[in-house]
Scaffold this active site. Structure first.
Site, PDB file in Angstrom:
ATOM      1  N   HIS A 154      11.901 -35.329 -32.183  1.00 30.10           N
ATOM      2  CA  HIS A 154      11.029 -35.830 -33.145  1.00 30.10           C
ATOM      3  C   HIS A 154      10.470 -34.729 -33.956  1.00 30.10           C
ATOM      4  CE1 HIS A 154      10.677 -39.458 -30.650  1.00 30.10           C
ATOM      5  NE2 HIS A 154      10.937 -38.871 -29.727  1.00 30.10           N
TER       6      HIS A 154
ATOM      7  N   GLU B  36       8.062 -21.206 -19.065  1.00 30.02           N
ATOM      8  CA  GLU B  36       8.159 -19.690 -18.475  1.00 30.02           C
ATOM      9  C   GLU B  36       9.048 -18.878 -18.953  1.00 30.02           C
ATOM     10  OE1 GLU B  36       5.789 -18.094 -17.347  1.00 30.02           O
ATOM     11  OE2 GLU B  36       6.684 -16.565 -16.155  1.00 30.02           O
TER      12      GLU B  36
ATOM     13  N   LYS C 107      -2.136  -6.059 -19.320  1.00 30.12           N
ATOM     14  CA  LYS C 107      -1.748  -6.498 -18.013  1.00 30.12           C
ATOM     15  C   LYS C 107      -3.158  -7.763 -17.496  1.00 30.12           C
ATOM     16  CE  LYS C 107       0.589  -7.590 -14.233  1.00 30.12           C
ATOM     17  NZ  LYS C 107       1.667  -8.572 -14.455  1.00 30.12           N
TER      18      LYS C 107
ATOM     19  N   CYS D 176       0.817  -1.054  -0.138  1.00 29.64           N
ATOM     20  CA  CYS D 176       0.010   0.108  -0.062  1.00 29.64           C
ATOM     21  C   CYS D 176       0.964   1.130  -0.054  1.00 29.64           C
ATOM     22  CB  CYS D 176      -0.813  -0.192   1.062  1.00 29.64           C
ATOM     23  SG  CYS D 176      -1.748  -1.372   1.670  1.00 29.64           S
TER      24      CYS D 176
ATOM     25  N   GLY E  46       1.776  -3.497   5.047  1.00 26.50           N
ATOM     26  CA  GLY E  46       2.519  -4.656   5.647  1.00 26.50           C
ATOM     27  C   GLY E  46       1.305  -5.758   5.876  1.00 26.50           C
TER      28      GLY E  46
ATOM     29  N   GLU F 218       7.947 -12.599 -25.014  1.00 21.97           N
ATOM     30  CA  GLU F 218       6.996 -11.425 -24.698  1.00 21.97           C
ATOM     31  C   GLU F 218       7.478 -10.153 -24.552  1.00 21.97           C
ATOM     32  OE1 GLU F 218       4.381 -11.741 -21.061  1.00 21.97           O
ATOM     33  OE2 GLU F 218       5.976 -12.562 -20.093  1.00 21.97           O
TER      34      GLU F 218
ATOM     35  N   ARG G  75       1.147   1.569  -6.003  1.00 20.00           N
ATOM     36  CA  ARG G  75       1.469   0.569  -4.628  1.00 20.00           C
ATOM     37  C   ARG G  75       0.223   0.223  -4.495  1.00 20.00           C
ATOM     38  NH1 ARG G  75       6.209   0.648  -2.279  1.00 20.00           N
ATOM     39  NH2 ARG G  75       5.260  -0.098  -0.547  1.00 20.00           N
TER      40      ARG G  75
HETATM   41  C1  F6R Z   1       2.735 -13.365 -18.917  1.00 23.77           C
HETATM   42  C2  F6R Z   1       1.815 -12.946 -18.254  1.00 23.77           C
HETATM   43  C3  F6R Z   1       0.574 -13.587 -18.572  1.00 23.77           C
HETATM   44  C4  F6R Z   1      -0.497 -13.941 -17.404  1.00 23.77           C
HETATM   45  C5  F6R Z   1      -2.016 -14.198 -17.987  1.00 23.77           C
HETATM   46  C6  F6R Z   1      -2.920 -14.727 -16.948  1.00 23.77           C
HETATM   47  O1  F6R Z   1       3.898 -12.659 -18.312  1.00 23.77           O
HETATM   48  O2  F6R Z   1       1.685 -12.221 -17.494  1.00 23.77           O
HETATM   49  O3  F6R Z   1       0.578 -14.763 -19.400  1.00 23.77           O
HETATM   50  O4  F6R Z   1       0.137 -14.764 -16.826  1.00 23.77           O
HETATM   51  O5  F6R Z   1      -2.590 -13.405 -18.808  1.00 23.77           O
HETATM   52  O6  F6R Z   1      -3.316 -13.610 -16.032  1.00 23.77           O
HETATM   53  P1  F6R Z   1      -3.906 -13.631 -14.678  1.00 23.77           P
HETATM   54  O7  F6R Z   1      -2.637 -14.372 -13.955  1.00 23.77           O
HETATM   55  O8  F6R Z   1      -4.003 -12.222 -14.363  1.00 23.77           O
HETATM   56  O9  F6R Z   1      -4.920 -14.448 -14.789  1.00 23.77           O
END
Ligand code: F6R
Length: 608
Positions: free
Chosen positions: A504, A481, A603, A2, A102, A488, A27
């Site tokens: 393969h 990952e 995001k 926060c 916190g 990306e 934050r």
């Molecule tokens: C990659 C990334 C995305 C998310 C995906 C799911 O770095 O951030 O692949 O993991 O869009 O998003 P959430 O976790 O918000 O459901």
């Protein structure tokens, strides 16, 4: 995570606090509030939603008079976003107002104690115990009360506290959560970070754990928790505003990579008590666990990759079959599930449309839903039977790092919790596992200390057109990952392959100079992966190996080697992912990419 701001001076406090909070919205942004001392009493204004709602409610702060106050912008942890759960929190008599960043880990026992003493709680937050504790311990000396409060609470905190008996000062403290003191001319400040106060001053004190600051308009005195005065050295900030927002880092992604030890610790430590994993958050009983027929893990993107690790971990520890599916497929595959199945849904945002739809599909079939979510009160959290929150705090960079790592941590907590209930551990194994889990933050920090080595490797390969990641079992899961992180944000084509599967088909893509990043961290499959490394080397590949400190023969086959510390093999993904995040970051940085906002990505993906 926060944001906190506090002000004492000659000017009207509320507009200064709101302006400061606007710089801290990264934050937390689900609610905001201010408490202002005026005419011998404390006035509070707070509102759910973005800061703009509070600004509108208070006419940009102009309608709240007074020259001393504290403010807060919230990222919900305990209790969903709402007016009543937002800070500041008042003690029962209204004498104390508290803002907190916190987690108070022992708030349940403190709350019980305070209720027995007659205190009434109105919010679901852990913070409210602090406001009541101040009242409980106060005998006329605020410094004395502060010392007693911090001796009683466990966890992390940055606190700003107003007391209506003190018209000319307020008090602040921190432990394991950031808080700085800003030193102005006839005015002084506290803030979670310098961005909030840069407009007013660049001179600051950095508080150490449990140092207490008493702020007057013309001086700040700092004490230790024995109430002895501490001489502080003033530090002058030379960052510009944008660098300050990112804590001095160039990008949020690097800041978030560096925050991983803390995020992992915050996620684990409240859930380990006396050497045992305690999941107070969920209602799954030992009987329920014994009756689970099958587990599905459903998620998208990186969260799905956590699920791939989860399959190996849960199957290994619990011997329950696990199927992992991307949510966009699961929702349309007419899944064969029923009430004896557990569906684990993983989502940072808690709002991903495909994941939410998959959850609903599973629910329609009668399955029980346990979700792992970062955003309290999000749609996925609300629709689940049980939720375990990751305490990663807000993640700003589009490419996830600390959310991935904390999701993984929760998978370990769940798997070990269930395995213990199923009697799959011997006592010694269980305590060793819990100890190893607790050592993760430290080991991640260790890897981060040598990040320049990864930066050097990135400088050799940032011009590649295509990069392959290979590994087996858990190493394969982490390869997925690592490959996603790289592509990306750097826009370099990349694929992750189960190391034994290359021959393969995909091996035909390997030519002179192709970079192959080979993960070989586990003991059992080390030699098998090394054979695959030899196969690609024979076709001209340049190989970067990722392995543990105990494997010193990786150097014999790979051109470059990144080492990670040893730990229980099941936990290795939490470590091996870190150099891969760094590699993606540095490659993208060298290519001049827009790291925090990669092209075409958002995001939170709230459309199908
Ligand atoms: C990659 C990334 C995305 C998310 C995906 C799911 O770095 O951030 O692949 O993991 O869009 O998003 P959430 O976790 O918000 O459901």
């Amino acid at each position: 995570m926060c944001g906190i701001v506090g002000y004492i001076g000659k000017n009207q406090a509320a507009p200064i606090l709101l302006e400061g909070l606007s710089k801290l919205e990264y934050r937390g942004y689900d609610s905001a509030g201010i408490a202002i001392f005026d005419n011998n009493k404390i006035e509070v204004a707070k509102a759910k939603g973005r800061l703009a709602v509070l600004s509108e409610k208070t006419n940009d702060g102009k309608s709240v008079t007074g020259t001393m106050g504290i403010g807060h912008t919230r990222w919900a942890t305990h209790g969903e976003p709402s007016d009543v759960n937002s800070h500041p929190h008042l003690s029962m008599s209204g004498r104390f107002a508290v803002v907190h960043n916190g987690i108070i880990e022992n708030y349940i026992s403190l709350k019980k104690m305070l209720i027995e003493k007659g205190f009434e709680f109105i919010s679901e937050t852990d913070t409210e115990v602090i406001a009541h504790l101040f009242e409980y311990y106060y005998t006329g000396d605020i410094l004395d009360a502060m010392v007693k409060v911090i001796n009683r609470v466990e966890g992390s905190y940055a606190l700003g506290v107003l007391c209506s008996d003190y018209p000319d000062s307020f008090i602040a403290v921190r432990k394991s959560s950031p808080l700085i003191v800003g030193l102005g001319d006839g005015e002084n400040f506290i803030a979670s970070d310098v961005t909030a106060i840069l407009k007013h001053t660049r001179n600051i004190y950095r508080l150490e754990d449990n140092e207490i600051a008493v702020l007057n308009h013309d001086c700040v005195t700092v004490y230790n928790n024995d109430k002895e005065e501490v001489k502080k050295e003033m530090f002058t900030v030379d960052w510009d505003v944008s660098a300050a927002e990112k804590g001095g880092y160039e990008h949020f992604m690097m800041k978030e990579i560096e925050e991983q030890p803390k995020a992992i610790r915050d996620t684990i430590s409240p859930r380990i008590k006396d050497g045992r994993i305690v999941l107070d958050d969920i209602s799954l009983t030992a009987e329920d666990i014994k009756n689970i027929n099958k587990i599905y893990i459903v998620a998208c993107g990186s969260a799905y990759h956590v699920g791939v690790v989860g399959k190996y971990v849960i199957e290994k520890l619990c011997r329950i079959p696990v199927e992992v599916q991307v949510a966009s497929e699961f929702r349309y595959c007419d899944p064969i599930i029923n009430k004896n199945d557990l569906v684990i849904v993983i989502s940072q945002s808690g709002e991903t449309a495909d994941t939410l739809a998959a959850l609903k599909e599973a629910k329609n079939h009668g399955a029980r839903i346990l979700s792992i979510v970062n955003v309290v009160g999000s749609a996925i959290a609300n629709a689940s039977d049980d939720v375990i929150y990751t305490w990663a705090g807000p993640e700003i960079a589009v490419a996830t790092t600390k959310a991935y790592s904390t999701q993984l941590t929760v998978i370990y907590l769940i798997a070990a919790y269930m395995a213990e209930k199923l009697g799959m551990f011997t006592t010694g194994e269980y305590s060793q596992f819990v100890n190893d889990l607790q050592s993760l933050p430290e080991k991640v920090s260790e890897i981060l200390k040598s990040k320049e080595e990864v930066q050097y490797l990135a400088s050799k390969f940032f011009n590649c057109h295509s990069i392959f990641f290979i590994g087996r079992n858990l190493d394969y899961a982490v390869s997925l990952e690592g490959s996603l992180k790289l592509k990306e944000i750097s826009y370099i084509h990349s694929e992750a392959y189960a190391a034994g599967e290359l021959k393969h088909g995909t091996i035909s893509l390997i030519e002179d100079g192709t970079l192959v990043i080979a993960l070989a961290t586990g003991q059992e499959l080390f030699d098998k992966t090394v054979s695959n490394v030899k196969e690609v080397k024979a076709r001209g590949a340049v190989v970067m190996g990722v392995t543990t400190d105990s494997h010193d023969n990786m150097e014999d086959v790979a051109d470059y080697v990144i080492k990670i510390p040893n730990i229980n093999e099941i936990l290795l993904p939490s470590l091996s992912v870190v150099p891969l995040q760094l590699f993606g970051y540095y490659v993208a940085s060298l290519k001049g990419c827009d790291i925090d906002k990669p092209r075409n990505l958002a995001k939170s993906v709230t459309v199908e």
